[in-house]
Design an enzyme around this catalytic site. Sequence first.
Site, PDB file in Angstrom:
ATOM      1  N   LYS A  12     -43.813 -16.651  30.845  1.00  0.00           N
ATOM      2  CA  LYS A  12     -44.344 -17.647  31.780  1.00  0.00           C
ATOM      3  C   LYS A  12     -44.507 -19.028  31.113  1.00  0.00           C
ATOM      4  CE  LYS A  12     -46.661 -14.181  34.668  1.00  0.00           C
ATOM      5  NZ  LYS A  12     -47.907 -13.816  35.399  1.00  0.00           N
ATOM      6  N   TYR A  52     -43.224 -14.407  44.469  1.00  0.00           N
ATOM      7  CA  TYR A  52     -44.578 -13.885  44.601  1.00  0.00           C
ATOM      8  C   TYR A  52     -45.007 -13.708  46.059  1.00  0.00           C
ATOM      9  CZ  TYR A  52     -45.659 -14.116  39.597  1.00  0.00           C
ATOM     10  OH  TYR A  52     -45.695 -13.897  38.243  1.00  0.00           O
ATOM     11  N   ARG A  88     -44.592  -2.829  30.495  1.00  0.00           N
ATOM     12  CA  ARG A  88     -45.958  -3.085  30.976  1.00  0.00           C
ATOM     13  C   ARG A  88     -46.973  -2.779  29.859  1.00  0.00           C
ATOM     14  NH1 ARG A  88     -46.885  -5.332  36.175  1.00  0.00           N
ATOM     15  NH2 ARG A  88     -48.901  -4.299  36.067  1.00  0.00           N
ATOM     16  N   THR A  94     -53.468  -7.259  33.272  1.00  0.00           N
ATOM     17  CA  THR A  94     -53.288  -8.588  33.877  1.00  0.00           C
ATOM     18  C   THR A  94     -54.181  -9.657  33.258  1.00  0.00           C
ATOM     19  OG1 THR A  94     -52.766  -7.485  35.961  1.00  0.00           O
ATOM     20  CG2 THR A  94     -53.275  -9.836  36.076  1.00  0.00           C
ATOM     21  N   ARG A 105     -50.372 -10.037  26.189  1.00  0.00           N
ATOM     22  CA  ARG A 105     -51.385 -10.805  26.914  1.00  0.00           C
ATOM     23  C   ARG A 105     -52.657 -10.963  26.086  1.00  0.00           C
ATOM     24  NH1 ARG A 105     -50.112  -8.210  32.929  1.00  0.00           N
ATOM     25  NH2 ARG A 105     -48.826  -9.936  33.679  1.00  0.00           N
ATOM     26  N   ASN A 115     -51.211 -15.678  31.786  1.00  0.00           N
ATOM     27  CA  ASN A 115     -51.196 -14.442  31.001  1.00  0.00           C
ATOM     28  C   ASN A 115     -49.855 -14.153  30.337  1.00  0.00           C
ATOM     29  OD1 ASN A 115     -49.812 -13.799  33.279  1.00  0.00           O
ATOM     30  ND2 ASN A 115     -51.182 -12.189  33.996  1.00  0.00           N
ATOM     31  N   HIS A 118     -44.612 -11.662  32.697  1.00  0.00           N
ATOM     32  CA  HIS A 118     -44.514 -10.852  33.921  1.00  0.00           C
ATOM     33  C   HIS A 118     -43.656  -9.627  33.633  1.00  0.00           C
ATOM     34  CE1 HIS A 118     -43.627  -9.613  38.063  1.00  0.00           C
ATOM     35  NE2 HIS A 118     -42.392  -9.451  37.639  1.00  0.00           N
ATOM     36  N   GLU A 129     -36.389  -7.706  41.926  1.00  0.00           N
ATOM     37  CA  GLU A 129     -36.672  -8.879  41.082  1.00  0.00           C
ATOM     38  C   GLU A 129     -35.464  -9.273  40.243  1.00  0.00           C
ATOM     39  OE1 GLU A 129     -41.530  -8.269  40.703  1.00  0.00           O
ATOM     40  OE2 GLU A 129     -40.276  -7.918  38.935  1.00  0.00           O
TER      41      GLU A 129
HETATM   42  P1  GDP Z   1     -49.414  -8.268  37.105  1.00  0.00           P
HETATM   43  O1  GDP Z   1     -48.524  -7.236  37.764  1.00  0.00           O
HETATM   44  O2  GDP Z   1     -50.190  -7.716  35.940  1.00  0.00           O
HETATM   45  O3  GDP Z   1     -48.674  -9.542  36.730  1.00  0.00           O
HETATM   46  O4  GDP Z   1     -50.541  -8.693  38.159  1.00  0.00           O
HETATM   47  P2  GDP Z   1     -50.500  -8.989  39.734  1.00  0.00           P
HETATM   48  O5  GDP Z   1     -49.185  -8.553  40.352  1.00  0.00           O
HETATM   49  O6  GDP Z   1     -51.764  -8.452  40.320  1.00  0.00           O
HETATM   50  O7  GDP Z   1     -50.605 -10.586  39.819  1.00  0.00           O
HETATM   51  C1  GDP Z   1     -49.475 -11.414  39.643  1.00  0.00           C
HETATM   52  C2  GDP Z   1     -49.888 -12.616  38.825  1.00  0.00           C
HETATM   53  O8  GDP Z   1     -50.810 -13.406  39.561  1.00  0.00           O
HETATM   54  C3  GDP Z   1     -50.627 -12.288  37.531  1.00  0.00           C
HETATM   55  O9  GDP Z   1     -49.758 -11.947  36.460  1.00  0.00           O
HETATM   56  C4  GDP Z   1     -51.380 -13.570  37.261  1.00  0.00           C
HETATM   57  O10 GDP Z   1     -50.543 -14.584  36.685  1.00  0.00           O
HETATM   58  C5  GDP Z   1     -51.755 -14.003  38.675  1.00  0.00           C
HETATM   59  N1  GDP Z   1     -53.094 -13.523  39.075  1.00  0.00           N
HETATM   60  C6  GDP Z   1     -53.493 -12.231  39.289  1.00  0.00           C
HETATM   61  N2  GDP Z   1     -54.776 -12.156  39.656  1.00  0.00           N
HETATM   62  C7  GDP Z   1     -55.204 -13.453  39.693  1.00  0.00           C
HETATM   63  C8  GDP Z   1     -56.464 -14.054  40.033  1.00  0.00           C
HETATM   64  O11 GDP Z   1     -57.458 -13.382  40.360  1.00  0.00           O
HETATM   65  N3  GDP Z   1     -56.537 -15.428  39.946  1.00  0.00           N
HETATM   66  C9  GDP Z   1     -55.461 -16.193  39.587  1.00  0.00           C
HETATM   67  N4  GDP Z   1     -55.609 -17.541  39.536  1.00  0.00           N
HETATM   68  N5  GDP Z   1     -54.271 -15.652  39.276  1.00  0.00           N
HETATM   69  C10 GDP Z   1     -54.145 -14.315  39.319  1.00  0.00           C
END
Ligand code: GDP
Length: 147
Positions: A12, A52, A88, A94, A105, A115, A118, A129
């Site tokens: 990222k 997203y 992962r 996350t 991370r 973080n 992805h 994807e």
């Molecule tokens: P991942 O699969 O671990 O990447 O997590 P998710 O699919 O739940 O979320 C996608 C991405 O959205 C994450 O990698 C973060 O960059 C962002 N994100 C997730 N939760 C939050 C949140 O509560 N606040 C903000 N600002 N960003 C978030």
Amino acid sequence: MADTQRTFSIIKPDAVAKGATGEILKRIEESGLRIIALKRVQLSAQQAEGFYAVHKARPFYSELVQFMTSGPVVMAVLEGENAIARWRELMGPTNSNEAPAGTIRGDLGTDIEQNAVHGSDAPETARVEIAYFFNATEIQAAVEALP
Ligand code: GDP
């Protein structure tokens, strides 16, 4: 080979900006996952929104799109046995603040949004994807995976 999978990864904007691209690619290769496609791009808002789209209803959606378009990213297709779960695991959870030391991370991320990386969460997501960002001709199967 049994259970050879492909997964999609993004380094990222936060990690690219801090010069961590090489460190992250090194961790991928040292883990035994093979990088079978790789490119550095500046995402458009439209690309980030589409990628997203599943998070569209979440309160952080527009902030996330803003972050993902704030600078270039490095995206790669990874291949190996159980590649989805292995990537992962290397990434960590996350929220960077809760991610253990030794995970990408935990070591290189900043918070729950910034973080560093992805990774696809399931085979169907990985397929979608990968196809979203790479043409078939841009993906070169690893020599080890050829018959
Ligand atoms: P991942 O699969 O671990 O990447 O997590 P998710 O699919 O739940 O979320 C996608 C991405 O959205 C994450 O990698 C973060 O960059 C962002 N994100 C997730 N939760 C939050 C949140 O509560 N606040 C903000 N600002 N960003 C978030």
